[in-house]
Scaffold this motif. Structure first.
Motif, PDB file in Angstrom:
ATOM      1  N   GLY A  91     -16.462  -9.679 -20.922  1.00 33.20           N
ATOM      2  CA  GLY A  91     -16.496 -11.124 -21.122  1.00 33.20           C
ATOM      3  C   GLY A  91     -15.747 -11.937 -20.093  1.00 33.20           C
ATOM      4  O   GLY A  91     -15.423 -13.106 -20.338  1.00 33.20           O
ATOM      5  N   MET A  92     -15.500 -11.363 -18.917  1.00 32.96           N
ATOM      6  CA  MET A  92     -14.730 -12.052 -17.889  1.00 32.96           C
ATOM      7  C   MET A  92     -15.560 -12.295 -16.636  1.00 32.96           C
ATOM      8  O   MET A  92     -16.412 -11.487 -16.280  1.00 32.96           O
ATOM      9  N   HIS A  93     -15.314 -13.406 -15.987  1.00 36.14           N
ATOM     10  CA  HIS A  93     -15.870 -13.653 -14.662  1.00 36.14           C
ATOM     11  C   HIS A  93     -15.170 -12.719 -13.678  1.00 36.14           C
ATOM     12  O   HIS A  93     -13.985 -12.382 -13.855  1.00 36.14           O
ATOM     13  N   VAL A  94     -15.876 -12.322 -12.613  1.00 34.81           N
ATOM     14  CA  VAL A  94     -15.324 -11.339 -11.675  1.00 34.81           C
ATOM     15  C   VAL A  94     -15.531 -11.796 -10.232  1.00 34.81           C
ATOM     16  O   VAL A  94     -16.631 -12.211  -9.850  1.00 34.81           O
ATOM     17  N   ILE A  95     -14.466 -11.689  -9.447  1.00 31.90           N
ATOM     18  CA  ILE A  95     -14.527 -11.767  -7.984  1.00 31.90           C
ATOM     19  C   ILE A  95     -14.182 -10.377  -7.477  1.00 31.90           C
ATOM     20  O   ILE A  95     -13.100  -9.858  -7.778  1.00 31.90           O
ATOM     21  N   VAL A  96     -15.076  -9.752  -6.710  1.00 33.72           N
ATOM     22  CA  VAL A  96     -14.829  -8.401  -6.217  1.00 33.72           C
ATOM     23  C   VAL A  96     -14.788  -8.428  -4.697  1.00 33.72           C
ATOM     24  O   VAL A  96     -15.584  -9.097  -4.048  1.00 33.72           O
ATOM     25  N   GLU A  97     -13.827  -7.693  -4.162  1.00 30.19           N
ATOM     26  CA  GLU A  97     -13.668  -7.637  -2.712  1.00 30.19           C
ATOM     27  C   GLU A  97     -14.864  -6.945  -2.065  1.00 30.19           C
ATOM     28  O   GLU A  97     -15.615  -6.214  -2.678  1.00 30.19           O
ATOM     29  N   LYS A  98     -14.982  -7.198  -0.776  1.00 29.90           N
ATOM     30  CA  LYS A  98     -15.988  -6.504   0.020  1.00 29.90           C
ATOM     31  C   LYS A  98     -15.541  -5.075   0.275  1.00 29.90           C
ATOM     32  O   LYS A  98     -14.332  -4.808   0.225  1.00 29.90           O
ATOM     33  N   PRO A  99     -16.439  -4.137   0.549  1.00 30.99           N
ATOM     34  CA  PRO A  99     -17.864  -4.253   0.286  1.00 30.99           C
ATOM     35  C   PRO A  99     -18.112  -4.220  -1.211  1.00 30.99           C
ATOM     36  O   PRO A  99     -17.321  -3.651  -1.967  1.00 30.99           O
ATOM     37  N   MET A 100     -19.209  -4.813  -1.641  1.00 34.22           N
ATOM     38  CA  MET A 100     -19.504  -4.896  -3.072  1.00 34.22           C
ATOM     39  C   MET A 100     -19.426  -3.506  -3.718  1.00 34.22           C
ATOM     40  O   MET A 100     -18.810  -3.332  -4.778  1.00 34.22           O
ATOM     41  N   ALA A 101     -20.047  -2.525  -3.092  1.00 39.57           N
ATOM     42  CA  ALA A 101     -20.021  -1.131  -3.539  1.00 39.57           C
ATOM     43  C   ALA A 101     -20.594  -0.283  -2.416  1.00 39.57           C
ATOM     44  O   ALA A 101     -21.280  -0.791  -1.537  1.00 39.57           O
ATOM     45  N   PRO A 102     -20.358   1.025  -2.440  1.00 36.33           N
ATOM     46  CA  PRO A 102     -20.894   1.873  -1.364  1.00 36.33           C
ATOM     47  C   PRO A 102     -22.401   2.101  -1.425  1.00 36.33           C
ATOM     48  O   PRO A 102     -22.973   2.567  -0.444  1.00 36.33           O
ATOM     49  N   SER A 103     -23.066   1.817  -2.553  1.00 38.38           N
ATOM     50  CA  SER A 103     -24.500   2.085  -2.647  1.00 38.38           C
ATOM     51  C   SER A 103     -25.226   0.923  -3.307  1.00 38.38           C
ATOM     52  O   SER A 103     -24.654   0.162  -4.095  1.00 38.38           O
ATOM     53  N   THR A 143     -26.019 -11.134  -5.347  1.00 37.14           N
ATOM     54  CA  THR A 143     -27.154 -10.891  -4.456  1.00 37.14           C
ATOM     55  C   THR A 143     -26.726 -10.948  -2.998  1.00 37.14           C
ATOM     56  O   THR A 143     -27.180 -10.137  -2.171  1.00 37.14           O
ATOM     57  N   ASP A 144     -25.851 -11.890  -2.658  1.00 36.73           N
ATOM     58  CA  ASP A 144     -25.328 -11.953  -1.293  1.00 36.73           C
ATOM     59  C   ASP A 144     -24.587 -10.670  -0.926  1.00 36.73           C
ATOM     60  O   ASP A 144     -24.766 -10.118   0.167  1.00 36.73           O
ATOM     61  N   GLY A 145     -23.748 -10.195  -1.853  1.00 38.75           N
ATOM     62  CA  GLY A 145     -23.027  -8.947  -1.598  1.00 38.75           C
ATOM     63  C   GLY A 145     -23.956  -7.773  -1.445  1.00 38.75           C
ATOM     64  O   GLY A 145     -23.761  -6.910  -0.579  1.00 38.75           O
ATOM     65  N   ARG A 146     -25.002  -7.721  -2.283  1.00 34.61           N
ATOM     66  CA  ARG A 146     -25.965  -6.630  -2.215  1.00 34.61           C
ATOM     67  C   ARG A 146     -26.736  -6.651  -0.901  1.00 34.61           C
ATOM     68  O   ARG A 146     -26.978  -5.600  -0.295  1.00 34.61           O
ATOM     69  N   ASN A 147     -27.123  -7.834  -0.445  1.00 31.50           N
ATOM     70  CA  ASN A 147     -27.889  -7.930   0.803  1.00 31.50           C
ATOM     71  C   ASN A 147     -27.098  -7.370   1.980  1.00 31.50           C
ATOM     72  O   ASN A 147     -27.669  -6.721   2.869  1.00 31.50           O
ATOM     73  N   ALA A 148     -25.793  -7.628   2.006  1.00 28.12           N
ATOM     74  CA  ALA A 148     -24.958  -7.090   3.087  1.00 28.12           C
ATOM     75  C   ALA A 148     -24.884  -5.568   3.007  1.00 28.12           C
ATOM     76  O   ALA A 148     -24.980  -4.871   4.028  1.00 28.12           O
ATOM     77  N   VAL A 149     -24.731  -5.035   1.802  1.00 28.34           N
ATOM     78  CA  VAL A 149     -24.694  -3.578   1.632  1.00 28.34           C
ATOM     79  C   VAL A 149     -26.030  -2.958   2.016  1.00 28.34           C
ATOM     80  O   VAL A 149     -26.081  -1.855   2.579  1.00 28.34           O
ATOM     81  N   GLU A 150     -27.139  -3.653   1.760  1.00 29.31           N
ATOM     82  CA  GLU A 150     -28.454  -3.127   2.135  1.00 29.31           C
ATOM     83  C   GLU A 150     -28.565  -2.961   3.650  1.00 29.31           C
ATOM     84  O   GLU A 150     -29.096  -1.943   4.132  1.00 29.31           O
ATOM     85  N   VAL A 151     -28.076  -3.938   4.415  1.00 29.55           N
ATOM     86  CA  VAL A 151     -28.135  -3.823   5.874  1.00 29.55           C
ATOM     87  C   VAL A 151     -27.244  -2.671   6.345  1.00 29.55           C
ATOM     88  O   VAL A 151     -27.640  -1.883   7.216  1.00 29.55           O
TER      89      VAL A 151
END
Length: 390
Positions: free
Chosen positions: A91-103, A320-328
């Motif tokens: 139930g909490m909003h989240v700010i997560v550091e880069k990179p979003m995740a390794p996959s 989605t922005d974080g995911r797009n960077a991980v995709e590249v």
């Protein structure tokens, strides 16, 4: 008043703490968690924060602090997905550091949890909140430079051998990758912000100077954008850390650090001496008209998330922005490892979409030969260039 928790008390957590303190009229840090004994308490003391509780287990913090509104996750990359999902569904909003995740698989799990929870998920991309980058974005969006022919990005950092001695750095399993994922991701995010998503990637990976790390310390990639190309160097072996973004358009060249050049053609196709001074003047006037941001970097992004919560809107940078960077980044790794041209977007059936593929397939340039729990010394992230968390 938003109640804020921070998970991870390493070096980059201080940037989050300072940002929250800048908005002390709207939020209050009430809890910090870190698995290293005493580290959370020490972080609170070093910032003069009294009344907040220190935890050595983030899940205990989740259980005992059900009224938290917003959490910053500043832990090593391999833990981002599980913690983000747990706190979003808590139930909490989240700010997560880069990179979003390794996959990408983990990124999609995080986005699914955000949608299920209805809470905000923002992935750190603090360099979008900088005056020089805002100026570059405004110039690209103005259309004055015309269609883009070539983008050159120098994500040039320098780190000594001891950098990879820290326990979580230097392995595909714990860090998720090398400089491409953990340093150049800032510039990759900026490229996506400025240009959108590429359609093809080709790359080479190397470990040129760090014999105590499995991962790459250098990569060079070429990305296709329509009729044009982008050239990306990701590095932690560049002395001087001279970072640059150069955009060659149909009518003019612009860059960060800011500089403008514009050519005009003679009847024979050769450039006119002196170039297009009127266009240079127009672009410089556009840059001069930029109104400085009130808050920059982490402070700017965290301020935007606080405002998004207050205004019930999406944040400026989301999952989605974080995911797009991980995709590249994933495409760069696949291209470099498999030695092929990689088409984007990556399909969920692609092995590189899944968690664990890099651990299985990526080369071990060297074996990690040291592992220390803590390191002394200042973390230098720079002031006038895109900053790294590491």
């Amino acid at each position: 008043m938003l109640r804020v928790g921070i998970i991870g008390a390493g070096g980059i957590s201080s940037a989050h703490i300072r940002a929250y303190l800048a908005f002390h009229e709207e939020c209050e840090i009430v809890a910090v968690a870190d698995t290293a004994p005493g580290k959370a308490a020490s972080k609170l003391e070093s910032h003069g924060i009294r009344g907040a509780k220190a935890y050595e287990d983030p899940h205990q913090m989740l259980a005992e602090e059900p009224l938290l509104d917003l959490v910053s996750i500043t832990t090593p990359p391999s833990s981002h997905a599980s913690l983000t999902v747990a706190f979003l569904l808590g139930g909490m909003h989240v700010i997560v550091e880069k990179p979003m995740a390794p996959s990408l698989e983990e990124c999609d799990a995080m986005i699914a949890a955000q949608r299920e929870s209805g809470k905000i998920l923002s992935v750190v991309a603090q360099n979008r909140f900088r005056d020089d980058m805002a100026t570059l974005k405004k110039a690209v969006d103005s259309g004055l430079i015309g269609s883009v022919s070539h983008l050159r990005i120098e994500s040039a950092w320098w780190r000594g051998l001891a950098y990879y001695d820290l326990w979580w750095r230097g392995t595909w399993e714990s860090e998720g990758g090398g400089c491409t994922l953990n340093h150049a991701i800032h510039h990759i995010d900026l490229a996506l912000w400025l240009m959108g998503r590429p359609t093809e990637v080709i790359a080479m990976l190397a470990n040129a100077q760090h014999e105590n790390a499995e991962v790459e310390d250098l990569s060079v990639a070429v990305l296709r954008y329509g009729r044009g190309l982008a050239q990306l160097t990701s590095s932690v072996v560049h002395h001087g850390e001279e970072q640059e973004i150069v955009i060659q358009g149909q009518f003019a060249r612009i860059s960060q650090p800011w500089r403008v050049t514009a050519e005009l053609s003679q009847p024979n196709g050769f450039p006119v001496t002196g170039g297009n001074t009127a266009l240079v003047d127009e672009l410089n006037a556009l840059a001069d008209a930029h109104i400085p941001l009130l808050h920059q970097g982490h402070e700017g992004q965290i301020g935007d998330v606080i405002a998004a919560i207050r205004e019930h809107r999406e944040p400026a940078t989301d999952g989605t922005d974080g995911r797009n960077a991980v995709e590249v980044v994933t495409a760069i790794y696949k291209a470099g490892i498999e030695r092929e041209i990689v088409q984007l977007p990556l399909d969920p059936e692609d092995p590189y979409y899944r968690s664990g593929t890099l651990v299985q397939r990526a080369p071990h340039f060297y074996e990690k030969r040291a592992s220390v729990g803590e390191q002394s010394g200042e973390i230098i992230v720079g002031a006038s260039t895109p900053t790294s968390n590491d």
